[in-house]
Design an enzyme around this catalytic site. Structure first.
Site, short mmCIF file in Angstrom:
data_model
loop_
_atom_site.label_atom_id
_atom_site.label_comp_id
_atom_site.label_asym_id
_atom_site.label_seq_id
_atom_site.Cartn_x
_atom_site.Cartn_y
_atom_site.Cartn_z
CB SER A 1 -9.24 0.17 -0.28
OG SER A 1 -8.74 0.17 -1.29
CG HIS B 1 -5.23 3.98 0.58
ND1 HIS B 1 -4.98 2.52 0.47
CD2 HIS B 1 -6.29 3.48 0.96
CE1 HIS B 1 -5.69 1.76 -0.51
NE2 HIS B 1 -6.96 2.28 0.06
CG ASP C 1 -2.11 0.47 1.24
OD1 ASP C 1 -2.67 1.74 0.83
OD2 ASP C 1 -3.42 0.03 0.56
#
Length: 902
Positions: free
Chosen positions: A387, A214, A154
């Protein structure tokens, strides 16, 4: 083309003060076992010590007796703690000992998992067991991910107090410094430097965006520390995360993502040191339009070959996931997004590429419906998107591998799909459905549970020819163990593997055992042998008594019927005897009586032998005394004459030397005799004579109604054809004025042959059949439901007076006749039987019909109907006859029955 994070939106949530951690459930290896011995001698007995010694040697650990339980089992202690495989091996070694009834681990019990005290855990609806949640607490009763590693490919990771304890060293795979924002290319520091971009920076017209953090959010979903009193809890809070940075400003290149996959799975990447903590699950919450590249597929195939589950988000474009890479690659587990109410999220991609869905949230109108997790500066944010879905599933996979490391990625995927719950509002396809962590872990726990062997047993007579039946015993866990068996003779395996074993001559004197082998996925096979039978005894032949066929007179041939001997083949020897003494040379199947046999009784001795069986001999019943040839006589037949009128019915007894003719138990003189009803004549030999083969009994039923009726060529009824079944009988009813039918509007008569006959009309038929005798009905009706002014009142009252029908006794004591009810075939048989005077007939077949059994209401009367040839019933498909007793009788069949009455 750079990959971008699969996140749709986010919202901030601030930190909270710590509280104490609650206890969780964690299975651990055991060092204690429970054994039930087959006898209750002291634990120091030689047999028990021998059993413990063999088990100890099998595993290389010391096994000692610790204590006896309240119900008589022994608690054993090993010199060290055994893991699950070793535990299963020790249980198998103990259970296979013939002195042991059963063995099982002494499992350690712990409290069931409860909700942790993390401050925002009440906001983590993805963990709940209700509609939209994954039932995470139930999964924690099995595992919380201990020992599992999840790689998160990520945007990297930032320090977070609710996450740091579960973070392992990772790597920065971004090879383009401008994307990485850390001044260099690849390096050992996976820190998330932020991925904010200005308007147009990532391509013409692309909007400006702030830092997403994220990777930290997805990592927290997987493994945020549980029970520390702050923030949130990960789905697998005891799993470890290896953060790999492959996304930066404007995303990340597929080449960096592919290298990250290889490195995460333990593969070598040029210029990058080896990963010290290879993952069992990889989470990839990113993607972009396009077909799966060979670069991606090669990386995913490598990871799969290493036993790694690659979990990928399906994407947020509301399109078929087949249009998005890497979700359209093979060897990956693709996850769509679901909402708090268990439906597909509006933004989630869908289609055949989607394997399962997991909570991704839907923050439209309410941020609390998103997924909360760790964020920058020890904060917590709500986000939505696939996600967020993928790390939920990666965490469940980590817990599954933790409980059963031998699982393969294919098996993980299959179990996730098999235990998932249905998803609403997903016409495009959401794979197996919403992942249920609790159900998936329960399924894995059953696979991981040590096999508990059963105790095989054998039942049946241990004798040659006998059948032994085995029972494998109860093996656990139920539904997860497949058993096979093999029979043994004197501890040597045979080729017989069925549940039954037929003992043959070769088994005589041996002992028989059966070995049962249990097979369970991911565990070694376990074999347990039953206790032996008693030595197999000699068998006993099954025999029938021999019978002599033929007539005993000089010159007559007697034939041996040796009967059935089993099990075939049996070697038989035949010997003929005269007054009990063997007849020299008479050992064949036949014997012709000679003058030497005159006045003697002949018997037959049959002897049988077969290896493994006790020899047997049986002697037949004796014949009558052998007579001279001229004393063997043949009966002449009886002549019956069923004349047109009953006064002319006769039977003639012939005059034959040496023969008596018997009727109703008495000898009848030769000559002409009047006949009525049913007459049976039997021929018997006088003393000193024998009957030669042939007919010896004759029967005739004489009709009382006169000569057969010849029906008219023109039917008396418009609705009855002259070619119709039972035409003669219906025309006879009309001729005898038993039934005149109905007068129709056109003045013609109809009979309505296929209409069931009612009980009132039946009374009229029987009254007229009896000649319409003079009868005055009572002023008061014998039946509550029959009026004195009613049609056929006299006839129904006559039935009651003649005791042909007594009707029904009601609850108030009154009697009813139910005149308008169709009469069934069983009640009709009773009416006709009583009309005939209720005769008793000797030697009558009481079971002529398959559907009528002795003791059934009116069973004798229905058997009488067959005996008198009034009704033969129907031939069923198996060749037997049926009567259909509770079927209403139609008017055409009723005519036939009345015509056939004696």
């Amino acid at each position: 083309m750079p990959a971008i994070p699969a996140v749709a939106d986010d919202a901030q949530l601030r930190g909270a003060a710590p509280l104490a951690m609650s206890a969780g459930s964690e299975p651990i290896p055991t060092d204690q076992f429970i054994v039930k011995f087959k006898e209750r001698a002291g634990i120091q007995s030689l047999d028990r010590q021998s059993a413990l010694g063999r088990a100890s040697n099998a595993l290389g650990v010391a096994v000692t007796a610790l204590r006896t339980t309240a119900t008589g089992q022994e608690v054993l202690k090993t010199s060290r703690r055994l893991d699950a495989d070793e535990s299963a091996e020790l249980v198998a070694a103990l259970a296979s000992d013939p002195n042991v009834e059963y063995a099982e681990p002494d499992a350690i019990m712990r409290p069931f998992a409860v909700a942790p005290d993390d401050k925002f855990y009440n906001l983590q609806w993805p963990h709940i067991p209700q509609t939209g949640g994954m039932n995470v607490l139930k999964a924690w009763d099995v595992s919380q991910g201990e020992g599992s590693v999840v790689a998160v490919i990520d945007s990297g990771i930032i320090s977070h107090s609710d996450l740091n304890a579960n973070i392992l060293p990772g790597y920065d795979m971004l090879s383009f410094p401008a994307m990485a924002k850390d001044g260099d290319g690849r390096d050992p520091n996976p820190r998330d430097e932020g991925d904010a971009n200005s308007y147009g920076q990532c391509g013409a017209g692309t909007p400006a965006a702030g830092d997403s953090w994220h990777g930290t959010h997805t990592a927290g979903i997987i493994s945020a520390v549980a029970g520390n009193g702050i923030g949130v809890a990960g789905v697998a809070p005891k799993a470890k995360v290896v953060p790999i940075r492959a996304l930066g400003v404007c995303g990340g290149y597929s080449s960096d993502v592919a290298d990250a996959v290889i490195w995460a799975a333990g593969g070598a990447v040029p210029g990058v040191p080896a990963n010290a903590n290879p993952a069992r699950a990889i989470n990839i919450s990113l993607g972009g339009r396009g077909q799966c590249t060979s670069l991606y597929q090669d990386a995913f195939d490598f990871a799969r070959s290493k036993g790694v589950s690659v979990v990928i988000s399906a994407g947020n474009e509301r399109i078929n996931a087949s249009e998005v890479q890497p979700a359209n690659c093979k060897s990956v587990l693709v996850v769509g997004a679901s909402t708090r109410n268990g439906s597909k999220a509006w933004y989630s991609n869908f289609g055949v590429n989607v394997d399962v869905v997991a909570p991704g949230g839907d923050m439209f109108g309410q941020a609390l419906n998103g997924v909360v997790s760790t964020q920058h500066s020890n904060d917590y944010f709500f986000k939505q998107g696939t996600s967020m879905s993928a790390p939920h599933v990666a965490a469940v996979a980590a817990m599954m591998y933790s409980k059963l490391p031998a699982l393969t990625p294919d098996e993980v995927e299959q179990k996730l799909k098999a235990t998932a719950r249905p998803v609403s509002d997903c016409p495009g396809g959401c794979g197996g459905g919403l992942v249920d962590a609790g159900a998936a872990l329960a399924n894995v726990a059953a696979d991981a549970a040590p096999m508990v062997p059963g105790t095989p047993t054998i039942s049946g007579e241990a004798a040659v020819g006998g059948t032994l039946t085995m029972s494998p015993g109860t093996w656990g866990p139920a539904g997860y163990v497949v058993t096979e068996q093999r029979w043994n003779r004197n501890d040597v395996a045979t080729n017989f593997t069925g549940t039954q074993y037929v003992l043959g001559p070769e088994d005589l004197g041996t002992t028989i055992t059966v070995t049962v082998t249990g097979k369970k996925a991911k565990q070694p096979n376990v074999s347990v042998t039953s206790a032996p039978t008693q030595p197999v005894a000699i068998g006993k032949l099954t025999v029938d008594e021999p019978v002599i066929e033929g007539t005993p007179y000089v010159g007559g041939v007697l034939t041996a019927d040796t009967g059935a001997w089993a099990p075939a083949p049996v070697e038989l020897a035949v010997e003929w005897l005269r007054d009990g003494a063997p007849i020299q040379g008479a050992t064949g199947q036949t014997h012709t009586a000679t003058e030497s046999d005159l006045g003697k009784a002949i018997t037959l001795r049959v002897s049988g032998s077969k290896p493994g069986y006790q020899p047997q001999s049986l002697v037949s019943k004796p014949t009558g005394l052998v007579v001279a040839a001229d004393k063997a006589v043949t009966p002449e037949p009886v002549v019956f004459t069923d004349a047109p009128y009953t006064e002319d019915d006769t039977y003639v007894i012939p005059d034959v030397v040496g023969i008596n003719y018997v009727v109703d138990g008495g000898t009848v003189a030769s000559g002409n005799h009047p006949a009525t009803g049913r007459v049976t004549v039997t021929a018997v030999a006088k003393d000193g004579y024998v009957l030669l083969p042939g007919a010896t009994a004759w029967t005739e039923r004489f009709s009382a109604k006169g000569p057969d009726f010849v029906p008219p060529t023109e039917s008396p009824f418009k609705d009855v054809l002259t070619t119709q079944q039972f035409y003669r009988e219906m025309a006879w009813l009309a001729d005898k004025r038993i039934s005149t039918g109905w007068v129709e509007a056109d003045k013609t008569l109809t009979y309505r042959p296929l209409t069931p006959i009612n009980r009132d009309a039946m009374a009229a038929f029987l009254y007229r059949l009896s000649g319409s005798p003079a009868y005055t009905p009572p002023a008061n009706s014998p039946f509550k439901d029959v009026l004195t002014t009613q049609q056929f009142y006299k006839e129904m009252a006559w039935l009651a007076d003649q005791k042909i029908s007594s009707g029904w006794t009601e609850s108030d004591g009154s009697r009813t006749y139910r005149p308008l009810t169709p009469i069934n075939r069983d009640a009709m048989a009773a009416f006709l039987y009583r009309l005939s005077g209720s005769p008793q007939i000797d030697n009558m077949d009481l079971m002529p019909f398959k559907d009528v059994v002795p003791g059934q209401q009116f069973s004798y009367e229905m058997a009488w109907m067959s005996e008198m040839e009034i009704s033969s019933g129907w031939i069923d498909t198996d060749g037997s006859r049926v009567y259909k007793p509770i079927t209403p009788i139609n008017r055409d069949a009723m005519a036939a029955f009345l015509y056939r009455m004696p």
